[in-house]
Design a protein around this motif. Structure first.
Motif, PDB file in Angstrom:
ATOM      1  N   TRP A   1    -133.675 -76.034   3.106  1.00  0.00           N
ATOM      2  CA  TRP A   1    -132.842 -75.592   2.043  1.00  0.00           C
ATOM      3  C   TRP A   1    -131.940 -74.644   2.460  1.00  0.00           C
ATOM      4  O   TRP A   1    -130.643 -74.670   2.360  1.00  0.00           O
ATOM      5  N   PHE A   2    -132.524 -73.756   3.465  1.00  0.00           N
ATOM      6  CA  PHE A   2    -131.467 -72.787   4.081  1.00  0.00           C
ATOM      7  C   PHE A   2    -130.677 -73.568   4.899  1.00  0.00           C
ATOM      8  O   PHE A   2    -129.264 -73.162   5.028  1.00  0.00           O
ATOM      9  N   LEU A   3    -131.074 -74.575   5.696  1.00  0.00           N
ATOM     10  CA  LEU A   3    -130.069 -75.271   6.411  1.00  0.00           C
ATOM     11  C   LEU A   3    -129.116 -76.044   5.993  1.00  0.00           C
ATOM     12  O   LEU A   3    -127.675 -76.210   6.297  1.00  0.00           O
ATOM     13  N   TRP A   4    -129.401 -76.491   4.662  1.00  0.00           N
ATOM     14  CA  TRP A   4    -128.501 -77.397   3.910  1.00  0.00           C
ATOM     15  C   TRP A   4    -127.198 -76.480   3.650  1.00  0.00           C
ATOM     16  O   TRP A   4    -126.257 -76.651   3.494  1.00  0.00           O
ATOM     17  N   GLU A   5    -127.693 -75.247   2.909  1.00  0.00           N
ATOM     18  CA  GLU A   5    -126.889 -74.336   2.560  1.00  0.00           C
ATOM     19  C   GLU A   5    -125.833 -73.906   3.780  1.00  0.00           C
ATOM     20  O   GLU A   5    -124.599 -73.717   3.674  1.00  0.00           O
ATOM     21  N   GLN A   6    -126.425 -73.632   4.690  1.00  0.00           N
ATOM     22  CA  GLN A   6    -125.568 -73.453   5.983  1.00  0.00           C
ATOM     23  C   GLN A   6    -124.759 -74.326   6.536  1.00  0.00           C
ATOM     24  O   GLN A   6    -123.591 -74.064   6.965  1.00  0.00           O
ATOM     25  N   ALA A   7    -124.997 -75.452   6.266  1.00  0.00           N
ATOM     26  CA  ALA A   7    -124.455 -76.722   6.905  1.00  0.00           C
ATOM     27  C   ALA A   7    -123.126 -76.781   5.982  1.00  0.00           C
ATOM     28  O   ALA A   7    -121.808 -77.038   6.349  1.00  0.00           O
ATOM     29  N   LEU A   8    -123.208 -76.602   4.483  1.00  0.00           N
ATOM     30  CA  LEU A   8    -122.042 -76.748   3.628  1.00  0.00           C
ATOM     31  C   LEU A   8    -121.058 -75.520   3.904  1.00  0.00           C
ATOM     32  O   LEU A   8    -119.896 -75.652   3.969  1.00  0.00           O
ATOM     33  N   ASN A   9    -121.846 -74.383   4.176  1.00  0.00           N
ATOM     34  CA  ASN A   9    -120.844 -73.025   4.602  1.00  0.00           C
ATOM     35  C   ASN A   9    -120.165 -73.343   5.807  1.00  0.00           C
ATOM     36  O   ASN A   9    -119.151 -72.833   6.088  1.00  0.00           O
ATOM     37  N   GLY A  10    -120.746 -73.745   6.785  1.00  0.00           N
ATOM     38  CA  GLY A  10    -120.297 -74.149   7.876  1.00  0.00           C
ATOM     39  C   GLY A  10    -119.074 -75.292   8.210  1.00  0.00           C
ATOM     40  O   GLY A  10    -117.892 -74.840   8.630  1.00  0.00           O
ATOM     41  N   LEU A  11    -119.192 -76.203   7.031  1.00  0.00           N
ATOM     42  CA  LEU A  11    -118.093 -77.108   6.916  1.00  0.00           C
ATOM     43  C   LEU A  11    -117.016 -76.670   6.262  1.00  0.00           C
ATOM     44  O   LEU A  11    -115.759 -76.635   6.486  1.00  0.00           O
ATOM     45  N   ARG A  12    -117.292 -75.792   5.183  1.00  0.00           N
ATOM     46  CA  ARG A  12    -116.305 -74.971   4.415  1.00  0.00           C
ATOM     47  C   ARG A  12    -115.577 -74.079   5.470  1.00  0.00           C
ATOM     48  O   ARG A  12    -114.283 -74.201   5.250  1.00  0.00           O
ATOM     49  N   GLY A  13    -116.313 -73.247   5.837  1.00  0.00           N
ATOM     50  CA  GLY A  13    -115.472 -72.321   6.636  1.00  0.00           C
ATOM     51  C   GLY A  13    -114.753 -72.825   7.899  1.00  0.00           C
ATOM     52  O   GLY A  13    -113.490 -72.248   8.092  1.00  0.00           O
ATOM     53  N   THR A  14    -115.197 -73.926   8.283  1.00  0.00           N
ATOM     54  CA  THR A  14    -114.442 -74.347   9.714  1.00  0.00           C
ATOM     55  C   THR A  14    -113.094 -75.195   9.075  1.00  0.00           C
ATOM     56  O   THR A  14    -112.237 -74.793   9.491  1.00  0.00           O
ATOM     57  N   LEU A  15    -113.112 -75.818   7.840  1.00  0.00           N
ATOM     58  CA  LEU A  15    -112.012 -76.597   7.046  1.00  0.00           C
ATOM     59  C   LEU A  15    -110.934 -75.528   6.921  1.00  0.00           C
ATOM     60  O   LEU A  15    -109.764 -75.572   7.207  1.00  0.00           O
ATOM     61  N   LEU A  16    -111.465 -74.128   6.099  1.00  0.00           N
ATOM     62  CA  LEU A  16    -110.739 -73.126   5.754  1.00  0.00           C
ATOM     63  C   LEU A  16    -110.064 -72.549   6.732  1.00  0.00           C
ATOM     64  O   LEU A  16    -108.739 -71.874   6.857  1.00  0.00           O
ATOM     65  N   SER A  17    -110.874 -72.270   8.123  1.00  0.00           N
ATOM     66  CA  SER A  17    -110.224 -71.565   9.262  1.00  0.00           C
ATOM     67  C   SER A  17    -108.882 -72.401   9.834  1.00  0.00           C
ATOM     68  O   SER A  17    -108.114 -71.939  10.464  1.00  0.00           O
ATOM     69  N   LEU A  18    -108.570 -73.639   9.488  1.00  0.00           N
ATOM     70  CA  LEU A  18    -107.587 -74.477   9.857  1.00  0.00           C
ATOM     71  C   LEU A  18    -106.342 -73.669   9.254  1.00  0.00           C
ATOM     72  O   LEU A  18    -105.044 -73.852   9.613  1.00  0.00           O
ATOM     73  N   ARG A  19    -106.530 -72.786   8.101  1.00  0.00           N
ATOM     74  CA  ARG A  19    -105.306 -72.448   7.773  1.00  0.00           C
ATOM     75  C   ARG A  19    -104.872 -70.871   8.420  1.00  0.00           C
ATOM     76  O   ARG A  19    -103.874 -70.306   8.196  1.00  0.00           O
ATOM     77  N   CYS A  20    -105.925 -70.480   9.242  1.00  0.00           N
ATOM     78  CA  CYS A  20    -105.567 -69.057   9.981  1.00  0.00           C
ATOM     79  C   CYS A  20    -104.871 -69.337  11.307  1.00  0.00           C
ATOM     80  O   CYS A  20    -104.572 -70.499  11.760  1.00  0.00           O
ATOM     81  N   LYS A  21    -104.881 -68.245  11.910  1.00  0.00           N
ATOM     82  CA  LYS A  21    -104.333 -68.430  13.132  1.00  0.00           C
ATOM     83  C   LYS A  21    -104.558 -69.449  14.122  1.00  0.00           C
ATOM     84  O   LYS A  21    -103.863 -69.971  14.833  1.00  0.00           O
ATOM     85  N   ARG A  22    -106.000 -69.527  14.151  1.00  0.00           N
ATOM     86  CA  ARG A  22    -106.470 -70.734  14.878  1.00  0.00           C
ATOM     87  C   ARG A  22    -107.431 -71.113  14.370  1.00  0.00           C
ATOM     88  O   ARG A  22    -108.455 -70.460  13.751  1.00  0.00           O
ATOM     89  N   ALA A  23    -107.788 -72.357  14.293  1.00  0.00           N
ATOM     90  CA  ALA A  23    -109.412 -72.972  13.871  1.00  0.00           C
ATOM     91  C   ALA A  23    -110.624 -72.282  14.858  1.00  0.00           C
ATOM     92  O   ALA A  23    -110.429 -72.393  15.877  1.00  0.00           O
ATOM     93  N   THR A  24    -111.751 -72.332  13.925  1.00  0.00           N
ATOM     94  CA  THR A  24    -112.699 -71.955  14.849  1.00  0.00           C
ATOM     95  C   THR A  24    -114.183 -72.139  13.904  1.00  0.00           C
ATOM     96  O   THR A  24    -113.801 -72.558  12.675  1.00  0.00           O
ATOM     97  N   PHE A  25    -115.304 -72.321  14.576  1.00  0.00           N
ATOM     98  CA  PHE A  25    -116.526 -72.791  13.793  1.00  0.00           C
ATOM     99  C   PHE A  25    -117.168 -71.551  13.223  1.00  0.00           C
ATOM    100  O   PHE A  25    -117.417 -70.396  13.848  1.00  0.00           O
ATOM    101  N   CYS A  26    -117.038 -71.298  11.846  1.00  0.00           N
ATOM    102  CA  CYS A  26    -117.527 -70.113  11.115  1.00  0.00           C
ATOM    103  C   CYS A  26    -118.010 -70.560   9.727  1.00  0.00           C
ATOM    104  O   CYS A  26    -117.818 -71.804   9.331  1.00  0.00           O
TER     105      CYS A  26
END
Length: 237
Positions: free
Chosen positions: A30-55
Motif C-alpha cells: 500500500w505504501f509503495l502504491w501511494e509513493q508511485a502515485l506521488n512520484g508520478l504526480r510530482g514528476t509531471l508537476l515539476s515540468l512546470r518548474c525551472k527544470r523537470a526532476t523526479f520528485c
C-alpha cells in the motif's frame, strides 16, 4: 523479496534508511502504491518548474509562479502544501528535501514588491503546517530538521509614525539564515535579520529574535542560550 528490492532502492535515494522488520507485506504494498502515485504526480508537476526532476508530491499540492521554483531530486512535498516562487531569486529546494503536509513556502505575494528568495539545502526537513515567507530572503542549510508549525518572518512592519496607520507605513526586510545540521522543534518562530549558526538546537515554542552562535542550545521567548552542545556531551561522559 519485496523488502529486499525496496531496501536496495532506498540505499540510493535515502542512504541509511531501511524498512523496519515489523512492516508487513500488505502495508508495504500500500505504501509503495501511494509513493508511485506521488512520484508520478510530482514528476509531471515539476515540468512546470525551472527544470523537470523526479520528485514526490501529495494530493492538492499547489505550485504558483512555478517557473521560479527549482525542485531537487527525490524531494517530497506533502498533501495540500503551497509553493510559490514570486520573487527575484525564487524558491529553490535541494535534493531529498521533505516538506510536510499543508506547509507554505511563499517567496512573495505582492507583484508591486516581489519577494527575495527561499533556498533550502539538501536533506532538509520542514514539518507540517509550517509557514516560510521569503520577502527578505530565507536560507536553510543542509540536513537541518524543523518541526511542525514552524514560522519564518524576514520582514517587519514599520510603526514609528503615529499619524498614519501601521498598515500604510511599509515594511523593513532583512534575511534569515539557518545553518547546516540544526534541529528546530515544533512551533519555533524566527524573526527578520536572525542568523542561526550550524549545529544549533532550538527548543519547541521558542521565538528567536537575535543571532545564535554555532552549536548553541536555545529555549524561551525570547530565545536565550541555555547550553552549548560540546559541553553537554562532556558532562554526560
Amino acid at each position: 523479496m519485496i523488502k529486499a528490492v525496496v531496501n536496495r532502492a532506498l540505499l540510493r535515494v535515502r542512504p541509511g534508511k531501511q524498512i523496519a522488520d515489523d512492516i508487513n507485506g500488505g502495508d508495504l504494498l500500500w505504501f509503495l502504491w501511494e509513493q508511485a502515485l506521488n512520484g508520478l504526480r510530482g514528476t509531471l508537476l515539476s515540468l512546470r518548474c525551472k527544470r523537470a526532476t523526479f520528485c514526490f508530491m501529495g494530493r492538492g499540492v499547489r505550485l504558483r509562479f512555478a517557473r521560479n521554483i527549482e525542485m531537487g531530486r527525490y524531494s517530497v512535498i506533502g498533501d495540500g502544501a503551497i509553493l510559490s516562487g514570486l520573487g527575484r531569486n525564487g524558491l529553490r529546494l535541494g535534493d531529498r528535501v521533505n516538506v510536510g503536509a499543508y506547509a507554505r513556502l511563499v517567496v512573495g505575494t505582492d507583484i508591486g514588491r516581489p519577494g527575495s528568495y527561499i533556498h533550502i539545502g539538501d536533506g532538509c526537513g520542514i514539518g507540517e503546517y509550517s509557514s516560510v515567507g521569503g520577502s527578505g530572503g530565507v536560507t536553510i542549510g543542509r540536513n537541518t530538521i524543523i518541526g511542525q508549525h514552524f514560522t519564518a518572518h524576514p520582514e517587519n512592519h514599520n510603526f514609528s509614525d503615529l499619524s498614519r496607520p501601521i498598515r500604510e507605513q511599509g515594511t523593513t526586510r532583512k534575511p534569515i539564515v539557518i545553518g547546516d545540521d540544526c534541529w528546530l522543534g515544533a512551533r519555533v518562530t524566527v524573526l527578520a535579520g536572525v542568523t542561526i549558526g550550524e549545529g544549533c538546537v532550538i527548543a519547541a515554542g521558542s521565538v528567536v529574535t537575535r543571532d545564535v552562535p554555532p552549536l548553541s542550545v536555545v529555549a524561551g521567548i525570547p530565545g536565550r542560550i541555555v547550553g552549548i552542545r560540546p559541553e553537554e556531551r562532556h558532562a554526560d561522559a
